[in-house]
Design an enzyme around this catalytic site. Structure first.
Site, mmCIF file in Angstrom:
data_model
loop_
_atom_site.group_PDB
_atom_site.id
_atom_site.type_symbol
_atom_site.label_atom_id
_atom_site.label_comp_id
_atom_site.label_asym_id
_atom_site.label_seq_id
_atom_site.Cartn_x
_atom_site.Cartn_y
_atom_site.Cartn_z
ATOM 1 N N ARG A 121 0.846 -1.186 0.000
ATOM 2 C CA ARG A 121 0.000 0.000 0.000
ATOM 3 C C ARG A 121 0.884 1.239 0.000
ATOM 4 N NH1 ARG A 121 -4.324 -1.887 -1.774
ATOM 5 N NH2 ARG A 121 -5.452 0.008 -1.183
ATOM 6 N N GLU A 148 -2.172 8.299 -5.771
ATOM 7 C CA GLU A 148 -2.297 7.630 -7.065
ATOM 8 C C GLU A 148 -3.483 8.202 -7.834
ATOM 9 O OE1 GLU A 148 -2.480 3.398 -6.530
ATOM 10 O OE2 GLU A 148 -0.482 3.279 -5.650
ATOM 11 N N HIS A 195 0.823 0.208 -9.976
ATOM 12 C CA HIS A 195 -0.083 -0.591 -9.137
ATOM 13 C C HIS A 195 -0.515 -1.853 -9.886
ATOM 14 C CE1 HIS A 195 -2.832 -0.037 -5.432
ATOM 15 N NE2 HIS A 195 -2.640 -1.330 -5.649
#
Length: 525
Positions: free
Chosen positions: A232, A261, A279
């Site tokens: 994370r 993000e 990601h």
């Protein structure tokens, strides 16, 4: 009645097929803002999301029918779990559907960082031959430090050991037995920082883990350490990481996740030794399909059968358990409603005793059901999901006990609430498939639950039944059932009178005025 689910993010088409095959109506609306989502969420029983759709407190407050939110993936940062819990909405994720994929990506990033493969590839394809500029680091026999050794962390450990790395791990929830099973060494964080040649992170983002690789902690690491984060954003101080890459203390770093993000611009971009992916941890065809199918199955099971799998705010209930648990959950909830209604002036402790065969069942859902019943007397909109957290927030003590054999019944549940230092007790059992009240204040009886029950604590003296019958008769209140219990002749006694309608205040005043009556109240179920 039609069950409706909203899919708020892009999921594999097979997920829609799963819902429809089980008779659930599905709408797919991707890219909704939070206000747009709040405007329509009241129509739906379930909401399936990935990471872009963000059901916040405002969305959940508008969700009048919502029973479950399913996150196709592991992290649930985009879901307001406390708000969902207070609203009684189950929040599920799919912790295993993309575990292998994420673990493989972490290992791939570790290799890429150790050998600087992306930079070497780019320069080679640019017409250079920079062989001397990329003297990599061998991972064989090096020490890998895991921050988090749960599902994904353990898979990374397994793969790292396969390439003959030594693995150490910091995880407060890792037992020594599990560490031995995984073939890793459990250590404290400072020891991991000092010993690890490479560090990978595999922990959710919480108040305890936020910035766990702070500037201070990064400076405690070995010179030349490799940092990999596929978990994370927010676990690593990104500014400090850049500084330590620039001065050579960190030899390489690979991030698949960022604090903000999408990270289309970032100070780390272009830094020598730094590798970034957008990601991609769970981004394989297999993982995307797995989590979509898994969340659809889980949500459908809950909406149709009550089975709870991979919930973050409620005990799990398997599809096999659900039918067997159902009568006991209903009994526990009704006993809780009884206890709550005779304790509305406030209580500071709850005890739940399980006796007999019920001890072999998954008791966590039963306890949650009992707490929901207790709290419902003084609160609206409380259910099995929200009740345990509400009880905890109020600072009310909870204790559970089990006795493998019951003296009289195959199974018995006893609920006790403490009011002003004294315990109020009600016990129940399943008799011939029906929930029954079998004791109050340890006085035995056998009473059915009915929509209205007149509960009376009285002295066992002549004239009580006749006087009560006269009052109810004069008021036109029909008696459906009548059950009595007492400690001893002439002592403390109870009466449970099933009635066909509620009792007006003036009639209750007359009942309380009877000389034998100590306490009287209509209980509603």
């Amino acid at each position: 009645m039609t069950i409706k689910v909203l899919i708020g993010d892009s999921l594999a088409p097979g997920a829609i097929d799963i819902f429809k095959a089980r008779g659930i109506e599905v709408d797919v609306k991707v890219g909704l803002s939070q206000p747009e989502l709040a405007e329509i969420i009241g129509e739906y029983d379930g909401l399936a999301v990935r990471s872009a759709c963000k059901p916040n407190a405002d969305v959940i407050a508008a969700a009048t029918k919502l029973k479950v939110i399913g996150r196709a993936g592991i992290g649930v940062d985009n879901v307001d779990i406390p708000a969902a819990t207070k609203k009684g909405v189950v929040v599920m994720n799919t912790p295993f559907g993309n575990a292998v994929t994420t673990a493989e990506h972490a290992i791939a990033m570790l290799f890429a960082a150790a050998r600087q493969i992306p930079a070497a590839s780019a320069r080679t394809q640019n017409g250079e031959w920079p062989k001397k500029d990329y003297v990599g680091t061998e991972l064989f026999s090096k020490t890998l430090g895991l921050i988090g050794a749960g599902n994904i962390g353990s898979l990374v450990a397994e793969r790292a050991r396969g390439i003959k790395m030594k693995v150490i791990a910091f995880d407060p929830f890792l037992t020594e037995e599990r560490a031995v099973e995984l073939g890793i060494e459990k250590v404290e964080l400072d020891a991991l920082l000092a010993r690890a040649d490479a560090i990978t992170l595999h922990t959710p983002l919480t108040d305890q883990t936020r910035n766990i690789l702070s500037r201070e902690n990064l400076e405690k690491t070995k010179k030349g350490v490799i940092i990999v984060n596929c978990a994370r954003g927010g676990l690593v101080d990104e500014e400090a990481l850049k500084d330590l890459l620039d001065n050579g203390h960190v030899s390489a770093a690979a991030l698949d996740v960022f604090e903000t993000e999408p990270a289309k611009e970032h100070p780390l971009f272009g830094t020598p030794g730094f590798i970034a992916t957008p990601h991609l941890g769970a981004s394989t065809v297999e993982a995307q399909d797995n989590v979509a199918f898994q969340v659809a199955e889980q949500m459908a099971d809950y909406l149709l059968t009550g089975a709870v799998t991979n919930a973050l705010n409620m005990p799990s209930i398997s599809a096999e358990e659900a039918p067997r648990l159902k009568p006991f959950a209903e009994l526990a909830e009704k006993l809780g409603e009884f206890a709550g209604q005779v304790s509305t002036e406030g209580f500071d402790a709850v005890e739940i005793d399980y006796e007999g065969d019920v001890c072999e069942l998954n008791r966590k859902p039963l306890t949650s059901a009992a707490l929901a019943g207790i709290l419902r007397a003084s609160m609206k909109d409380v259910n099995m999901v929200s009740a345990p957290s509400i009880l905890k927030d109020r600072g009310i003590d909870l204790k559970e006990t089990t006795v493998e054999e019951s003296a009289t019944y195959e199974s018995l549940i006893r609920i006790k609430v403490r009011v002003d230092g004294k315990w109020r007790t009600v016990s129940g059992s399943i008799v011939n498939g029906q929930a029954r009240i079998v004791a109050v204040k340890e006085m035995t009886l056998d009473a059915k639950f009915r929509p209205f029950i007149l509960f009376i604590n009285n002295t066992d003296k002549p004239g009580f039944i006749g006087g009560l019958g006269s009052v109810l008769g004069d008021a036109g209140i029909n008696i459906a059932t009548f059950n009595l219990g007492r400690e001893e002749e002439g002592g403390d006694a109870i009466a449970m009178i099933g009635i066909d309608q509620d009792i007006p205040k003036e009639t209750m005043d007359k009942i309380n005025a009877l000389s034998q009556v100590r306490y009287a109240k209509v209980l509603r179920f």
